[in-house]
Motif scaffolding. Structure first.
Motif, PDB file in Angstrom:
ATOM      1  N   UNK A  37       0.835  -1.204   0.000  1.00  0.00           N
ATOM      2  CA  UNK A  37       0.000   0.000   0.000  1.00  0.00           C
ATOM      3  C   UNK A  37       0.868   1.252   0.000  1.00  0.00           C
ATOM      4  N   UNK A  38       1.894   1.266   0.835  1.00  0.00           N
ATOM      5  CA  UNK A  38       2.806   2.418   0.875  1.00  0.00           C
ATOM      6  C   UNK A  38       3.540   2.590  -0.454  1.00  0.00           C
ATOM      7  N   UNK A  39       3.999   1.493  -1.016  1.00  0.00           N
ATOM      8  CA  UNK A  39       4.702   1.543  -2.300  1.00  0.00           C
ATOM      9  C   UNK A  39       3.802   2.106  -3.384  1.00  0.00           C
ATOM     10  N   UNK A  40       2.563   1.648  -3.428  1.00  0.00           N
ATOM     11  CA  UNK A  40       1.608   2.125  -4.431  1.00  0.00           C
ATOM     12  C   UNK A  40       1.374   3.629  -4.295  1.00  0.00           C
ATOM     13  N   UNK A  60      12.094  -3.443  -1.243  1.00  0.00           N
ATOM     14  CA  UNK A  60      12.232  -2.616  -0.043  1.00  0.00           C
ATOM     15  C   UNK A  60      12.470  -3.504   1.176  1.00  0.00           C
ATOM     16  N   UNK A  61      11.708  -4.582   1.273  1.00  0.00           N
ATOM     17  CA  UNK A  61      11.861  -5.491   2.409  1.00  0.00           C
ATOM     18  C   UNK A  61      13.248  -6.129   2.419  1.00  0.00           C
ATOM     19  N   UNK A 134      11.654   4.569  -3.646  1.00  0.00           N
ATOM     20  CA  UNK A 134      12.151   5.212  -4.868  1.00  0.00           C
ATOM     21  C   UNK A 134      13.380   4.491  -5.414  1.00  0.00           C
ATOM     22  N   UNK A 135      14.233   3.989  -4.543  1.00  0.00           N
ATOM     23  CA  UNK A 135      15.365   3.196  -4.995  1.00  0.00           C
ATOM     24  C   UNK A 135      14.861   1.940  -5.703  1.00  0.00           C
ATOM     25  N   UNK A 136      13.874   1.278  -5.128  1.00  0.00           N
ATOM     26  CA  UNK A 136      13.302   0.079  -5.749  1.00  0.00           C
ATOM     27  C   UNK A 136      12.707   0.411  -7.111  1.00  0.00           C
ATOM     28  N   UNK A 137      11.934   1.477  -7.178  1.00  0.00           N
ATOM     29  CA  UNK A 137      11.263   1.830  -8.425  1.00  0.00           C
ATOM     30  C   UNK A 137      12.247   2.226  -9.519  1.00  0.00           C
TER      31      UNK A 137
END
Length: 172
Positions: A37-40, A60-61, A134-137
């Protein structure tokens, strides 16, 4: 440096994290739903698929689990517990069960408020989550190819160029 936390971006190889993502299955259901949810909300790409969001959340995890200092890891996991406690106290439900507008309001409050009862490091945690997401994306295939300018090989290759009078040759 702001997005990725300064020196952290210089010392971590995102490809090592992505390799770990494809091997990992240790994300708990509650943490996973909240993290998705946070990522979205943070990425906010309207046509993102559930699979993409899940991959970014898993990144992220894995990043928080294996690639950060113990202090940052503690902040990350403790923050999720405090987020759930905050949502239970104010909304009588978990973060992932809130509607999208309420989730956005909660996240915005975490960024703005300096003294939230029961969540003393809310701003620091929200900034941490945002930088990890943001790093993940931006290191994912979609972020790197569709959101950033992408050239598979920078420039074009020209094997032989005539030099002008007094022009210096290029070196690598």
């Amino acid at each position: 440096q702001y997005v990725f936390g300064g020196a952290m971006a210089l010392t971590i190889n995102p490809m090592a994290v992505w390799a770990k993502v494809h091997q990992s299955t240790s994300l708990s259901r509650d943490l996973g739903l909240s993290l998705e949810a946070l990522t979205d909300i943070i990425v906010d790409v309207s046509d993102a698929t559930a699979t993409e969001i899940n991959l970014w959340a898993n990144f992220v995890h894995c990043f928080a689990l294996d690639f950060v200092s113990p202090d940052q890891k503690e902040l990350f996991f403790d923050g999720f517990q405090k987020l759930q406690f905050y949502c239970q106290n104010h909304f009588k439900t978990s973060f992932d069960q809130l509607n999208r507008e309420s989730q956005k309001e909660v996240l915005q409050k975490l960024f703005i408020e300096t003294n939230i009862d029961s969540f003393p490091k809310a701003q620091q945690w929200a900034s941490q989550i945002r930088s990890y997401v943001l790093l993940a994306f931006y290191t994912s295939e979609r972020g790197a190819t569709k959101q950033l300018a992408y050239l598979p090989i920078p420039g074009k290759y020209e094997g032989e160029l005539p030099l002008q009078p007094n022009q210096k040759a290029w070196t690598l």
